[in-house]
Design a protein around this motif. Structure first.
Motif, PDB file in Angstrom:
ATOM      1  N   VAL A  96       0.828  -1.209   0.000  1.00  0.00           N
ATOM      2  CA  VAL A  96       0.000   0.000   0.000  1.00  0.00           C
ATOM      3  C   VAL A  96       0.864   1.261   0.000  1.00  0.00           C
ATOM      4  O   VAL A  96       0.594   2.221  -0.734  1.00  0.00           O
ATOM      5  CB  VAL A  96      -0.952  -0.024   1.210  1.00  0.00           C
ATOM      6  CG1 VAL A  96      -1.702   1.291   1.332  1.00  0.00           C
ATOM      7  CG2 VAL A  96      -1.933  -1.183   1.088  1.00  0.00           C
ATOM      8  N   VAL A  97       1.916   1.267   0.818  1.00  0.00           N
ATOM      9  CA  VAL A  97       2.777   2.452   0.876  1.00  0.00           C
ATOM     10  C   VAL A  97       3.505   2.656  -0.447  1.00  0.00           C
ATOM     11  O   VAL A  97       3.667   3.787  -0.926  1.00  0.00           O
ATOM     12  CB  VAL A  97       3.768   2.320   2.049  1.00  0.00           C
ATOM     13  CG1 VAL A  97       4.761   3.474   2.055  1.00  0.00           C
ATOM     14  CG2 VAL A  97       3.015   2.287   3.372  1.00  0.00           C
ATOM     15  N   THR A  98       3.935   1.579  -1.083  1.00  0.00           N
ATOM     16  CA  THR A  98       4.616   1.709  -2.367  1.00  0.00           C
ATOM     17  C   THR A  98       3.683   2.279  -3.429  1.00  0.00           C
ATOM     18  O   THR A  98       4.068   3.183  -4.194  1.00  0.00           O
ATOM     19  CB  THR A  98       5.159   0.342  -2.816  1.00  0.00           C
ATOM     20  OG1 THR A  98       6.086  -0.139  -1.843  1.00  0.00           O
ATOM     21  CG2 THR A  98       5.876   0.460  -4.153  1.00  0.00           C
ATOM     22  N   LEU A  99       2.464   1.776  -3.481  1.00  0.00           N
ATOM     23  CA  LEU A  99       1.517   2.265  -4.495  1.00  0.00           C
ATOM     24  C   LEU A  99       1.123   3.719  -4.262  1.00  0.00           C
ATOM     25  O   LEU A  99       0.760   4.419  -5.216  1.00  0.00           O
ATOM     26  CB  LEU A  99       0.270   1.381  -4.507  1.00  0.00           C
ATOM     27  CG  LEU A  99       0.469  -0.049  -5.016  1.00  0.00           C
ATOM     28  CD1 LEU A  99      -0.832  -0.826  -4.961  1.00  0.00           C
ATOM     29  CD2 LEU A  99       1.037  -0.044  -6.437  1.00  0.00           C
ATOM     30  N   SER A 100       1.184   4.169  -3.018  1.00  0.00           N
ATOM     31  CA  SER A 100       0.881   5.578  -2.775  1.00  0.00           C
ATOM     32  C   SER A 100       1.930   6.509  -3.358  1.00  0.00           C
ATOM     33  O   SER A 100       1.711   7.724  -3.423  1.00  0.00           O
ATOM     34  CB  SER A 100       0.746   5.832  -1.271  1.00  0.00           C
ATOM     35  OG  SER A 100       1.956   5.525  -0.593  1.00  0.00           O
ATOM     36  N   ALA A 116       0.639   8.776  -6.167  1.00  0.00           N
ATOM     37  CA  ALA A 116       0.095  10.083  -5.784  1.00  0.00           C
ATOM     38  C   ALA A 116       1.206  11.095  -5.564  1.00  0.00           C
ATOM     39  O   ALA A 116       1.068  12.283  -5.896  1.00  0.00           O
ATOM     40  CB  ALA A 116      -0.760   9.936  -4.531  1.00  0.00           C
ATOM     41  N   PHE A 148       4.187  12.710   2.951  1.00  0.00           N
ATOM     42  CA  PHE A 148       3.736  11.345   2.726  1.00  0.00           C
ATOM     43  C   PHE A 148       4.297  10.401   3.793  1.00  0.00           C
ATOM     44  O   PHE A 148       3.622   9.451   4.208  1.00  0.00           O
ATOM     45  CB  PHE A 148       4.143  10.884   1.329  1.00  0.00           C
ATOM     46  CG  PHE A 148       3.125  11.200   0.266  1.00  0.00           C
ATOM     47  CD1 PHE A 148       2.292  10.221  -0.230  1.00  0.00           C
ATOM     48  CD2 PHE A 148       3.013  12.486  -0.242  1.00  0.00           C
ATOM     49  CE1 PHE A 148       1.355  10.509  -1.211  1.00  0.00           C
ATOM     50  CE2 PHE A 148       2.088  12.791  -1.219  1.00  0.00           C
ATOM     51  CZ  PHE A 148       1.241  11.806  -1.704  1.00  0.00           C
ATOM     52  N   SER A 203       1.771   8.323   6.087  1.00  0.00           N
ATOM     53  CA  SER A 203       1.793   6.856   6.037  1.00  0.00           C
ATOM     54  C   SER A 203       2.113   6.258   7.409  1.00  0.00           C
ATOM     55  O   SER A 203       1.537   5.237   7.798  1.00  0.00           O
ATOM     56  CB  SER A 203       2.822   6.388   5.001  1.00  0.00           C
ATOM     57  OG  SER A 203       4.129   6.842   5.341  1.00  0.00           O
ATOM     58  N   GLY A 238       8.156   3.810  -2.675  1.00  0.00           N
ATOM     59  CA  GLY A 238       7.188   4.826  -3.074  1.00  0.00           C
ATOM     60  C   GLY A 238       7.856   6.087  -3.579  1.00  0.00           C
ATOM     61  O   GLY A 238       7.369   6.716  -4.538  1.00  0.00           O
ATOM     62  N   TRP A 277      11.112  10.254   2.533  1.00  0.00           N
ATOM     63  CA  TRP A 277       9.908   9.528   2.921  1.00  0.00           C
ATOM     64  C   TRP A 277      10.191   8.477   3.993  1.00  0.00           C
ATOM     65  O   TRP A 277       9.553   8.494   5.058  1.00  0.00           O
ATOM     66  CB  TRP A 277       9.267   8.914   1.681  1.00  0.00           C
ATOM     67  CG  TRP A 277       7.934   8.264   1.895  1.00  0.00           C
ATOM     68  CD1 TRP A 277       7.434   7.766   3.060  1.00  0.00           C
ATOM     69  CD2 TRP A 277       6.924   8.039   0.909  1.00  0.00           C
ATOM     70  NE1 TRP A 277       6.196   7.224   2.868  1.00  0.00           N
ATOM     71  CE2 TRP A 277       5.852   7.386   1.562  1.00  0.00           C
ATOM     72  CE3 TRP A 277       6.835   8.302  -0.447  1.00  0.00           C
ATOM     73  CZ2 TRP A 277       4.697   6.995   0.874  1.00  0.00           C
ATOM     74  CZ3 TRP A 277       5.686   7.929  -1.122  1.00  0.00           C
ATOM     75  CH2 TRP A 277       4.638   7.289  -0.469  1.00  0.00           C
TER      76      TRP A 277
END
Length: 236
Positions: free
Chosen positions: A69-73, A76, A121, A125, A151, A196
């Motif tokens: 989930v964090v990688t796909l964010s 954004a 981010f 996160s 990410g 990040w």
């Protein structure tokens, strides 16, 4: 006349104490070395760990989900960087390409924008991960850190891929001489990708220290032991 009868409820005055050599072992033995509350405290701690701490397989699955989930964010992050980063205007005279504003700080502004977004981010996160996984765990923390790094790399790639083309010469020939166009969006300070994961680790550590679950305190039994009463025929 008859002698008065002794009331049945009146205790007898005859000594009825038990000799010391016939005293019950439960009355003369010392108490056990550890109070019964210590065993209860151990059982309470085991119950706490079994209920609150997930097993290894569950923790690994949670860490993998956090990583994904964090990688796909990072998508954004790349879109926001493309939208908010300042542009570097270029112009061509038909033979070469020049900076239209030689005193501009567009390159520094693009790096600074990426770093600020990455810090935001990272904090966000870490807060979301702590909210859903308050117990923490090595797998969750590793997933958060590695997901933040991936990410950042993904956001960097999305921003540069969707931004202006990197073939500046072809772009200059396409727009013609004297026409201003934007330079490719680039990240010159490559160490910015660490903003990040560093921010995520710091925020998660602070949240865990402030609001994380505490280990159960041992239930020490501080009640003093009652000494066995001395024999009634003892002096003093």
């Amino acid at each position: 006349m008859t002698a008065p009868l002794t009331p049945p409820h009146r205790p007898s005055h005859q000594p009825s104490h038990q000799p010391s050599h016939q005293q019950s072992p439960h009355d003369s033995a010392w108490p056990p070395p550890y109070p019964s509350g210590a065993a209860h405290a151990g059982e309470a701690g085991e119950a706490y760990d079994a209920d609150d701490a997930p097993d290894v397989a569950t923790e690994v699955r949670q860490g993998a989900l956090v990583l994904l989930v964090v990688t796909l964010s990072g998508i954004a992050l790349g879109l926001l960087w493309l939208w908010l980063a300042p542009r570097i205007p270029l112009v061509s005279d038909g033979e070469a390409v020049f900076l239209k504003d030689t005193e501009g700080e567009g390159a520094v502004g693009a790096d600074g924008t990426f770093v600020l977004l990455a810090l935001g981010f990272g904090a966000l996160s870490a807060a979301v991960v702590f909210w859903f996984h308050r117990h923490g765990g090595i797998a969750v923390v590793v997933g958060l850190a590695l997901g933040g790094l991936l990410g950042s790399l993904l956001g960097w790639g999305v921003g540069t891929l969707l931004g202006p083309t990197h073939d500046v010469a072809a772009h200059a020939r396409a727009v013609g001489a004297g026409v201003t166009f934007d330079a490719p969006l680039e990240l010159h300070a490559q160490g910015a990708v660490l903003a990040w994961p560093v921010a995520a680790m710091l925020v998660h550590l602070a949240l865990t220290a402030a609001f994380g679950p505490r280990d159960p305190e041992p239930d020490w039994n501080t009640t003093p032991y009652d000494a066995p009463p001395p024999p009634k025929d003892a002096p003093g």
